[in-house]
Design an enzyme around this catalytic site. Structure first.
Site, PDB file in Angstrom:
ATOM      1  N   LYS A 274     -20.027  -2.424   4.870  1.00  0.00           N
ATOM      2  CA  LYS A 274     -20.126  -2.012   3.479  1.00  0.00           C
ATOM      3  C   LYS A 274     -20.671  -0.588   3.307  1.00  0.00           C
ATOM      4  CE  LYS A 274     -18.847  -5.555   0.824  1.00  0.00           C
ATOM      5  NZ  LYS A 274     -17.901  -5.434  -0.298  1.00  0.00           N
TER       6      LYS A 274
ATOM      7  N   SER B 254     -17.315  -8.384  10.555  1.00  0.00           N
ATOM      8  CA  SER B 254     -17.643  -7.496   9.438  1.00  0.00           C
ATOM      9  C   SER B 254     -19.129  -7.334   9.156  1.00  0.00           C
ATOM     10  CB  SER B 254     -16.933  -7.975   8.168  1.00  0.00           C
ATOM     11  OG  SER B 254     -17.337  -9.292   7.834  1.00  0.00           O
TER      12      SER B 254
END
Length: 416
Positions: free
Chosen positions: A54, A309
């Site tokens: 992110k 991720s």
């Protein structure tokens, strides 16, 4: 939305980010490769500076703001990784951010955001739900002339997340046949998918969503963005009720298939990655690896990259993950059973119902005065799930009115 210069936009983002974010490793994993009879590579975004991808989108989006916009500062609404990315960025760029988080956010996540943002951020705990929190953030943004940084539905966010694909293609010593990525709101797979479409068009782009929060799958099936009325929030990094409008368009064009993974299977994968690979993955971070089970027939002999991720996993959740895994694997079961109120009843139950390798993991029983029998909450752990049906027959002989708890979420939450 998409132009011939999409890859160029992502390359431009890569130039901005290359000295800011960590160029995370692309690792060939022997265990997974042997298990699935292919070559599995892991893109380790769990090793990113804030332990998730992110940061890429947040930093790039904020770096694109004008001088005036930076002076007024930014806001965001997030209970997790996006908030950390915004906080880290604002600390590095020395600019103000007001970060809205739901009041139900665990203290561990709040403290991490505060750690990364330092003196440049203010945290506002508002609303019991993310929707309420997000509305408060947008209202505040407008009132104070700030800039709202969305978690996924933004061209700059998508370009930033797409830099992962740049690194994969730089580091890969073989042609990748498949790239597998988590879908929450869709920013990650939109960036990665569009870049591979242009730079490696033969690579199949596979998205993965948690079964209980498959908003992009629902949108693609409906032909438009839809809002799911109820979602399972366990895979918190991908538990999105409504996919983005921009990302929906990207996924329609660039994603070859989407697989849905049950939350229990995600837990099994998290535990396997920890014990076999020494990787601490958060639930959303493990989704791509979980999908290999369903992809197995297609990927034999192929080169596959799974994007891990994120790795912001709360250690306090591990017991719950183990429980969900055992239930998914068909090993852990709970029942309400009527027991006779006399000495030796439990011993008799074990003798008549349990197999020689089965175990009792929970037993709650309150003796009632002047009653011949009473309900017991009992947990049974099987050694082999193939023994389940035989055990059920023995249980029915013991108490034909027994109640299975596993399949009743309300009972399970109340009693277990």
């Amino acid at each position: 939305m998409y132009t011939a210069t999409q890859a160029a936009k992502i390359d431009a983002a890569h130039l901005v980010l290359k000295d800011v974010v960590r160029h995370t490793p692309l690792e060939h994993d022997v265990y997974l490769s042997q298990k699935y009879n292919c070559n599995v590579y892991l893109k380790r975004e769990d090793l990113q500076t804030v332990r998730s991808f992110k940061l890429r989108g947040a930093y790039y989006a904020i770096s694109r703001l004008s001088k005036k916009q930076r002076e007024f500062g930014v806001t965001c609404a997030s209970a997790g990784n996006h908030a950390q990315g915004v906080a880290y960025t604002c600390d590095r760029l020395q600019m103000k951010a007001v970060i809205f988080m739901p009041t139900t956010t665990p203290n561990q996540k709040v403290s991490q955001v505060r750690f990364f943002g330092g003196k440049y951020i203010e945290i506002m705990l508002v609303g019991d739900t993310f929707d309420a929190c997000s509305k408060a953030a947008k209202d505040y943004t407008e009132t104070h002339q700030m800039t709202f940084i969305p978690p996924f539905d933004s061209e700059d966010i998508i370009a930033g997340q797409g830099t992962i694909a740049v690194e994969i293609l730089e580091d890969a010593d073989v042609k990748m046949d498949y790239v597998v990525a988590t879908i929450g709101g869709g920013g990650l797979i939109s960036g990665v998918g569009s870049y591979f479409h242009e730079k490696s068009p033969d690579t199949k782009v596979i998205g993965v969503e948690p079964l209980g929060a498959a908003s992009m799958h629902a949108a693609l099936h409906a032909g438009e963005v839809v809002k799911l009325p109820v979602i399972d929030k366990f895979v918190d990094g991908a538990a999105v009720a409504e996919a983005g409008k921009l990302t929906y368009g990207y996924c329609r064009k660039f994603v070859d298939d989407i697989f849905l993974v049950p939350e229990g299977q995600v837990c099994t994968t998290i535990l396997e990655m920890y014990t076999k690979l020494a990787i601490v993955a958060e639930p959303a971070g493990a989704l791509s690896v979980s999908a290999l089970e369903q992809l197995k027939p297609q990927i034999e002999g192929k080169n596959v990259v799974c994007i891990v991720s994120g790795g912001n996993n709360d250690i306090n959740r591990m017991k719950e993950m183990e429980e969900r895994s055992l239930m998914f694997e068909g090993l852990q079961h709970y029942f309400i059973v009527n027991f006779p109120q006399r000495a030796g009843a439990l011993k008799e139950f074990i003798s008549l119902v349990l197999g020689p390798q089965d175990d009792i993991t929970k037993f709650e029983y309150t003796k009632k005065v002047n009653r011949g029998q009473g309900p017991v909450i009992i947990g049974i752990l099987l050694k082999d799930k193939a023994d389940y049906n035989v055990m059920l027959k023995r249980l029915a002989n013991y108490d034909s009115n027994y109640i299975p708890v596993n399949d009743n979420p309300m009972l399970y939450t109340l009693l277990v």
